[in-house]
Design a protein around this motif. Structure first.
Motif, PDB file in Angstrom:
ATOM      1  N   SER A 290       7.356  -2.633   4.535  1.00 60.08           N
ATOM      2  CA  SER A 290       8.752  -2.724   4.962  1.00 60.08           C
ATOM      3  C   SER A 290       9.708  -2.688   3.779  1.00 60.08           C
ATOM      4  CB  SER A 290       8.968  -4.011   5.771  1.00 60.08           C
ATOM      5  OG  SER A 290       8.269  -3.944   6.995  1.00 60.08           O
ATOM      6  N   ARG A 291       9.276  -3.175   2.638  1.00 60.27           N
ATOM      7  CA  ARG A 291      10.126  -3.107   1.454  1.00 60.27           C
ATOM      8  C   ARG A 291      10.288  -1.657   0.981  1.00 60.27           C
ATOM      9  NH1 ARG A 291       8.764  -7.756  -2.835  1.00 60.27           N
ATOM     10  NH2 ARG A 291      10.769  -7.019  -3.622  1.00 60.27           N
ATOM     11  N   SER A 292       9.398  -0.775   1.455  1.00 60.53           N
ATOM     12  CA  SER A 292       9.504   0.653   1.146  1.00 60.53           C
ATOM     13  C   SER A 292      10.308   1.403   2.203  1.00 60.53           C
ATOM     14  CB  SER A 292       8.103   1.283   1.053  1.00 60.53           C
ATOM     15  OG  SER A 292       7.270   0.558   0.188  1.00 60.53           O
ATOM     16  N   HIS A 293      10.842   0.715   3.184  1.00 60.69           N
ATOM     17  CA  HIS A 293      11.577   1.365   4.275  1.00 60.69           C
ATOM     18  C   HIS A 293      12.693   2.252   3.715  1.00 60.69           C
ATOM     19  CE1 HIS A 293      13.343   1.991   8.168  1.00 60.69           C
ATOM     20  NE2 HIS A 293      14.462   1.362   7.836  1.00 60.69           N
ATOM     21  N   ASN A 294      12.752   3.488   4.216  1.00 60.66           N
ATOM     22  CA  ASN A 294      13.701   4.508   3.756  1.00 60.66           C
ATOM     23  C   ASN A 294      13.445   4.945   2.318  1.00 60.66           C
ATOM     24  OD1 ASN A 294      15.220   4.654   6.167  1.00 60.66           O
ATOM     25  ND2 ASN A 294      16.360   2.827   5.594  1.00 60.66           N
ATOM     26  N   GLY A 295      12.254   4.633   1.796  1.00 59.83           N
ATOM     27  CA  GLY A 295      11.928   5.010   0.430  1.00 59.83           C
ATOM     28  C   GLY A 295      10.487   5.454   0.301  1.00 59.83           C
ATOM     29  N   VAL A 296       9.884   5.124  -0.828  1.00 63.36           N
ATOM     30  CA  VAL A 296       8.560   5.620  -1.186  1.00 63.36           C
ATOM     31  C   VAL A 296       7.619   4.445  -1.421  1.00 63.36           C
ATOM     32  CG1 VAL A 296       7.238   6.968  -2.855  1.00 63.36           C
ATOM     33  CG2 VAL A 296       9.560   7.679  -2.245  1.00 63.36           C
ATOM     34  N   LEU A 297       6.428   4.520  -0.830  1.00 60.13           N
ATOM     35  CA  LEU A 297       5.342   3.587  -1.113  1.00 60.13           C
ATOM     36  C   LEU A 297       4.287   4.363  -1.904  1.00 60.13           C
ATOM     37  CD1 LEU A 297       3.914   0.834  -0.697  1.00 60.13           C
ATOM     38  CD2 LEU A 297       2.904   1.778   1.385  1.00 60.13           C
ATOM     39  N   PHE A 298       4.095   3.987  -3.153  1.00 61.15           N
ATOM     40  CA  PHE A 298       3.153   4.687  -4.030  1.00 61.15           C
ATOM     41  C   PHE A 298       1.904   3.836  -4.222  1.00 61.15           C
ATOM     42  CE2 PHE A 298       1.930   5.658  -8.616  1.00 61.15           C
ATOM     43  CZ  PHE A 298       1.143   6.741  -8.254  1.00 61.15           C
ATOM     44  N   LEU A 299       0.764   4.388  -3.839  1.00 56.19           N
ATOM     45  CA  LEU A 299      -0.525   3.708  -3.999  1.00 56.19           C
ATOM     46  C   LEU A 299      -1.338   4.471  -5.033  1.00 56.19           C
ATOM     47  CD1 LEU A 299      -1.466   2.859  -0.290  1.00 56.19           C
ATOM     48  CD2 LEU A 299      -0.112   1.521  -1.914  1.00 56.19           C
ATOM     49  N   ASP A 300      -1.385   3.942  -6.241  1.00 54.72           N
ATOM     50  CA  ASP A 300      -2.168   4.556  -7.305  1.00 54.72           C
ATOM     51  C   ASP A 300      -3.617   4.078  -7.192  1.00 54.72           C
ATOM     52  OD1 ASP A 300      -2.662   6.143  -9.452  1.00 54.72           O
ATOM     53  OD2 ASP A 300      -1.664   4.864 -10.926  1.00 54.72           O
ATOM     54  N   GLU A 301      -4.549   4.930  -7.629  1.00 60.18           N
ATOM     55  CA  GLU A 301      -5.982   4.612  -7.522  1.00 60.18           C
ATOM     56  C   GLU A 301      -6.339   4.264  -6.073  1.00 60.18           C
ATOM     57  OE1 GLU A 301      -7.776   5.274  -9.975  1.00 60.18           O
ATOM     58  OE2 GLU A 301      -6.311   5.326 -11.599  1.00 60.18           O
ATOM     59  N   LEU A 302      -6.036   5.161  -5.169  1.00 57.95           N
ATOM     60  CA  LEU A 302      -6.166   4.891  -3.733  1.00 57.95           C
ATOM     61  C   LEU A 302      -7.542   4.377  -3.318  1.00 57.95           C
ATOM     62  CD1 LEU A 302      -4.563   5.106  -1.041  1.00 57.95           C
ATOM     63  CD2 LEU A 302      -5.542   7.374  -0.770  1.00 57.95           C
ATOM     64  N   PRO A 303      -8.659   4.956  -3.780  1.00 58.21           N
ATOM     65  CA  PRO A 303      -9.963   4.457  -3.326  1.00 58.21           C
ATOM     66  C   PRO A 303     -10.289   3.041  -3.811  1.00 58.21           C
ATOM     67  CG  PRO A 303     -10.158   6.685  -4.203  1.00 58.21           C
ATOM     68  CD  PRO A 303      -8.820   6.172  -4.592  1.00 58.21           C
ATOM     69  N   GLU A 304      -9.532   2.536  -4.807  1.00 61.14           N
ATOM     70  CA  GLU A 304      -9.785   1.189  -5.299  1.00 61.14           C
ATOM     71  C   GLU A 304      -9.212   0.123  -4.370  1.00 61.14           C
ATOM     72  OE1 GLU A 304     -11.809   0.761  -7.711  1.00 61.14           O
ATOM     73  OE2 GLU A 304     -11.919   2.905  -8.140  1.00 61.14           O
ATOM     74  N   PHE A 305      -8.330   0.510  -3.475  1.00 71.93           N
ATOM     75  CA  PHE A 305      -7.833  -0.437  -2.468  1.00 71.93           C
ATOM     76  C   PHE A 305      -8.958  -0.733  -1.483  1.00 71.93           C
ATOM     77  CE2 PHE A 305      -3.843   1.082  -4.085  1.00 71.93           C
ATOM     78  CZ  PHE A 305      -2.924   0.083  -3.844  1.00 71.93           C
ATOM     79  N   SER A 306      -8.969  -1.943  -0.969  1.00 70.93           N
ATOM     80  CA  SER A 306      -9.924  -2.291   0.078  1.00 70.93           C
ATOM     81  C   SER A 306      -9.721  -1.386   1.290  1.00 70.93           C
ATOM     82  CB  SER A 306      -9.743  -3.756   0.485  1.00 70.93           C
ATOM     83  OG  SER A 306     -10.372  -4.028   1.714  1.00 70.93           O
ATOM     84  N   ARG A 307     -10.831  -0.953   1.902  1.00 63.70           N
ATOM     85  CA  ARG A 307     -10.710  -0.066   3.063  1.00 63.70           C
ATOM     86  C   ARG A 307      -9.925  -0.748   4.180  1.00 63.70           C
ATOM     87  NH1 ARG A 307     -14.680   4.483   5.231  1.00 63.70           N
ATOM     88  NH2 ARG A 307     -13.738   4.855   7.258  1.00 63.70           N
ATOM     89  N   HIS A 308     -10.145  -2.041   4.359  1.00 63.44           N
ATOM     90  CA  HIS A 308      -9.406  -2.774   5.388  1.00 63.44           C
ATOM     91  C   HIS A 308      -7.903  -2.720   5.107  1.00 63.44           C
ATOM     92  CE1 HIS A 308      -8.009  -5.922   8.052  1.00 63.44           C
ATOM     93  NE2 HIS A 308      -7.592  -6.631   7.024  1.00 63.44           N
ATOM     94  N   VAL A 309      -7.517  -2.814   3.836  1.00 61.51           N
ATOM     95  CA  VAL A 309      -6.102  -2.756   3.465  1.00 61.51           C
ATOM     96  C   VAL A 309      -5.529  -1.383   3.800  1.00 61.51           C
ATOM     97  CG1 VAL A 309      -4.503  -2.805   1.518  1.00 61.51           C
ATOM     98  CG2 VAL A 309      -6.310  -4.514   1.681  1.00 61.51           C
ATOM     99  N   LEU A 310      -6.278  -0.320   3.488  1.00 64.47           N
ATOM    100  CA  LEU A 310      -5.783   1.029   3.756  1.00 64.47           C
ATOM    101  C   LEU A 310      -5.635   1.299   5.247  1.00 64.47           C
ATOM    102  CD1 LEU A 310      -7.754   3.141   1.112  1.00 64.47           C
ATOM    103  CD2 LEU A 310      -5.398   2.313   0.993  1.00 64.47           C
ATOM    104  N   GLU A 311      -6.522   0.727   6.046  1.00 65.37           N
ATOM    105  CA  GLU A 311      -6.468   1.005   7.485  1.00 65.37           C
ATOM    106  C   GLU A 311      -5.224   0.425   8.140  1.00 65.37           C
ATOM    107  OE1 GLU A 311      -8.688   3.150   9.115  1.00 65.37           O
ATOM    108  OE2 GLU A 311      -9.002   3.449   6.974  1.00 65.37           O
ATOM    109  N   VAL A 312      -4.636  -0.638   7.543  1.00 65.15           N
ATOM    110  CA  VAL A 312      -3.430  -1.212   8.147  1.00 65.15           C
ATOM    111  C   VAL A 312      -2.232  -0.269   8.007  1.00 65.15           C
ATOM    112  CG1 VAL A 312      -4.235  -3.553   7.679  1.00 65.15           C
ATOM    113  CG2 VAL A 312      -2.652  -2.468   6.080  1.00 65.15           C
ATOM    114  N   LEU A 313      -2.360   0.761   7.183  1.00 69.75           N
ATOM    115  CA  LEU A 313      -1.270   1.721   7.028  1.00 69.75           C
ATOM    116  C   LEU A 313      -1.148   2.661   8.216  1.00 69.75           C
ATOM    117  CD1 LEU A 313      -1.870   2.787   3.317  1.00 69.75           C
ATOM    118  CD2 LEU A 313       0.038   1.406   4.141  1.00 69.75           C
ATOM    119  N   ARG A 314      -2.230   2.828   8.969  1.00 65.04           N
ATOM    120  CA  ARG A 314      -2.260   3.883   9.980  1.00 65.04           C
ATOM    121  C   ARG A 314      -1.174   3.730  11.042  1.00 65.04           C
ATOM    122  NH1 ARG A 314      -8.602   3.794  11.329  1.00 65.04           N
ATOM    123  NH2 ARG A 314      -7.811   4.637  13.306  1.00 65.04           N
ATOM    124  N   GLU A 315      -1.053   2.555  11.622  1.00 62.40           N
ATOM    125  CA  GLU A 315      -0.076   2.369  12.702  1.00 62.40           C
ATOM    126  C   GLU A 315       1.367   2.528  12.220  1.00 62.40           C
ATOM    127  OE1 GLU A 315       1.376  -0.955  15.976  1.00 62.40           O
ATOM    128  OE2 GLU A 315      -0.465  -1.276  14.842  1.00 62.40           O
TER     129      GLU A 315
END
Length: 502
Positions: A290-315
């Motif tokens: 939500s802090r990225s609302h109307n802007g950019v969310l940059f995730l560097d080293e994407l595979p290093e994030f927990s898979r559970h964390v990445l899945e919350v992005l889908r909805e």
């Protein structure tokens, strides 16, 4: 016996439901109680209010004081009602005339010496109040409260408020400040040497509001490219700026009017939890999404994030909003962001690099890439390989690169086309709009159908390819999507091609 009634607002996510503050002074042993589903910080306001009233030169009434915050079933937290409670006590005890507070909404936390401290979420409250009542707020909240366009008075202390109400020292109405010139703090795209294709992808990303994944060895400029995306995005509209500022206000961030129209850029570390991204807590607060609302969310080293964390992005990537539910409350936060991610092609980072020496096995590379699920990849419009730039591009006498301002002009033209067509950027088009808005020529349809069969693309991936093609056509100012536009769009889906080869 005396009764005073004042108006204020609670904070529930970005919602600010109205709260009636009722103060009753009655006979019986002196005591001070607060009812109405008040949380700990609010219950402690009894001591703050007592100290502020005494240190402001008033006698604290030695009576039974009952404060009711209605509606009774709405949770209330923080010190935002301190000033309203203190004024209610002064009105109920006859030290202030009751009619003087009619038409006001009152906010502010009190210090023991009577000073007023700022409260969070003031902009949300001001926006929902509109012009219905005059806002009485701490000085530190004055600028953001005035942005909503209503009447605002600001004070430094309880004593200053009472002097205003008595007519001894009138407070001046606060006028909203909107600076004409915005301080530009963006990094310039000209700093990135070479990488013409990646820059083209970044321009398409900005023009259509698309999501982007950059894949390449370390040091090829993936992070540099991502950090320069805000500089080629159109500035925020007034309504978007208010939404973004309301989120920062809820988090207690100071308002910076010199960056009023600047789009947010958030880059959480890969150790961030799902709660850090989505938001949460017993009193729900917005996270990085939500802090990225109307802007950019940059995730560097994407595979290093927990898979559970990445899945919350889908909805939120689909819905543009995130709902946080807890046992006692539920809060909705906006989450209309552009996702830009970067990753290495393998665990060591040098798979496919002409100068690197990769010794990762095929199984390790496959396991590394499978950390990113298929459904999440489907929601990323473009994935692009970013190779090492040629050495001649790094030489001091190399030709100058195109600046962000030049790219931004083309992006703005494409966005205007999209605003005229549908009122929003291409990435936000719904399924029912794609068939008419994209208007593919027959050769473009045939190219897309072949790609779907060859690369086993899902319907969602195909629709995203159509949206990207539409953006490419808008940049070229062409009304119909032809095979060249579709071919370039499909060229920005390298992971689909890799899946087919495997």
């Amino acid at each position: 016996m005396g009764l005073a009634i004042l108006q204020s607002r609670a904070q529930l996510g970005l919602d600010a439901p109205p709260v009636t503050v009722e103060v009753l002074l009655s006979g019986g042993l002196p005591c001070f109680s607060i009812v109405g589903l008040a949380e700990t910080a609010l219950r402690e306001s009894k001591d703050r209010v007592r100290g502020a009233i005494i240190n402001s030169g008033f006698d604290f009434p030695q009576q039974r004081i009952t404060v009711n915050l209605g509606p009774a079933d709405l949770p209330k937290a923080g010190g935002r009602f301190d000033l309203a409670i203190a004024l209610g006590i002064l009105v109920a005890s006859g030290r202030l005339p009751a009619t003087d507070l009619d038409g006001y909404e009152v906010y502010g936390e009190l210090a023991l010496n009577g000073a007023l401290r700022p409260v969070s979420g003031m902009l949300s409250a001001a926006m929902q109040n509109g012009t219905a009542r005059v806002l009485l707020v701490p000085v530190q909240n004055a600028a953001e409260a005035a942005l909503a366009g209503g009447s605002v008075y600001a004070a430094n202390s309880l004593l200053q408020v009472t002097a205003h109400l008595f007519g001894h020292e009138q407070l001046n109405p606060i006028v909203a400040e909107h600076p004409q010139e915005q301080r530009r703090t963006y990094r310039d795209l000209a700093d990135v040497k070479g990488q013409r294709r990646a820059k083209r992808a970044l321009e398409i990303t900005a023009a259509g509001g698309h999501n982007l994944l950059l894949i390449g060895p370390p040091g090829t400029g993936k992070s540099m490219l991502a950090k320069r995306l805000p500089g080629i995005l159109p500035p925020l509209s007034e309504s978007e700026a208010l939404e973004t500022a309301a989120i920062n206000s809820l988090l207690g961030k100071p308002l910076d009017l010199t960056r009023w129209l600047e789009r947010p850029f958030r880059s959480p570390h890969h150790t961030a939890t799902a709660v850090a991204l989505v938001g949460g807590g017993s009193n729900p607060r917005p996270g990085e999404i939500s802090r990225s609302h109307n802007g950019v969310l940059f995730l560097d080293e994407l595979p290093e994030f927990s898979r559970h964390v990445l899945e919350v992005l889908r909805e939120p990537m689909e819905a543009g909003r995130i709902t946080i539910s807890r046992a006692l409350r539920q809060a909705d936060f906006p989450a209309q962001f552009q996702l830009v991610a970067a990753m290495n092609p393998c665990p060591c980072g040098y798979f496919g690099d002409r100068l690197g020496d990769c010794r990762c096995s095929a199984d390790r590379i496959d396991a590394y890439r499978r950390k990113i699920s298929g459904p999440l990849l489907d929601r990323i419009d473009m994935h692009l390989e970013v190779p090492r730039p040629p050495l001649e591009a790094l030489r001091p006498n190399a030709p100058l690169e195109e600046s962000s301002s030049a790219v931004c002009e083309r992006v703005m033209k494409a966005r205007l086309i999209q605003m005229d067509r549908s009122g929003y950027c291409n990435a936000r088009m719904e399924s029912r709009e794609i068939a008419t808005a994209c208007a593919l020529q027959p050769p473009a349809w045939e190219l897309l159908e072949r790609a779907m069969e060859t690369f086993a693309m899902s319907a969602r991936a195909a629709q995203r390819a159509m949206k990207v093609a539409r953006t490419i056509a808008d940049l070229a100012e062409e009304p119909v999507v032809n095979s060249l536009h579709m071919s370039e769009s499909l060229g920005f889906r390298c992971l689909d091609r890799k899946a087919e080869r495997q």
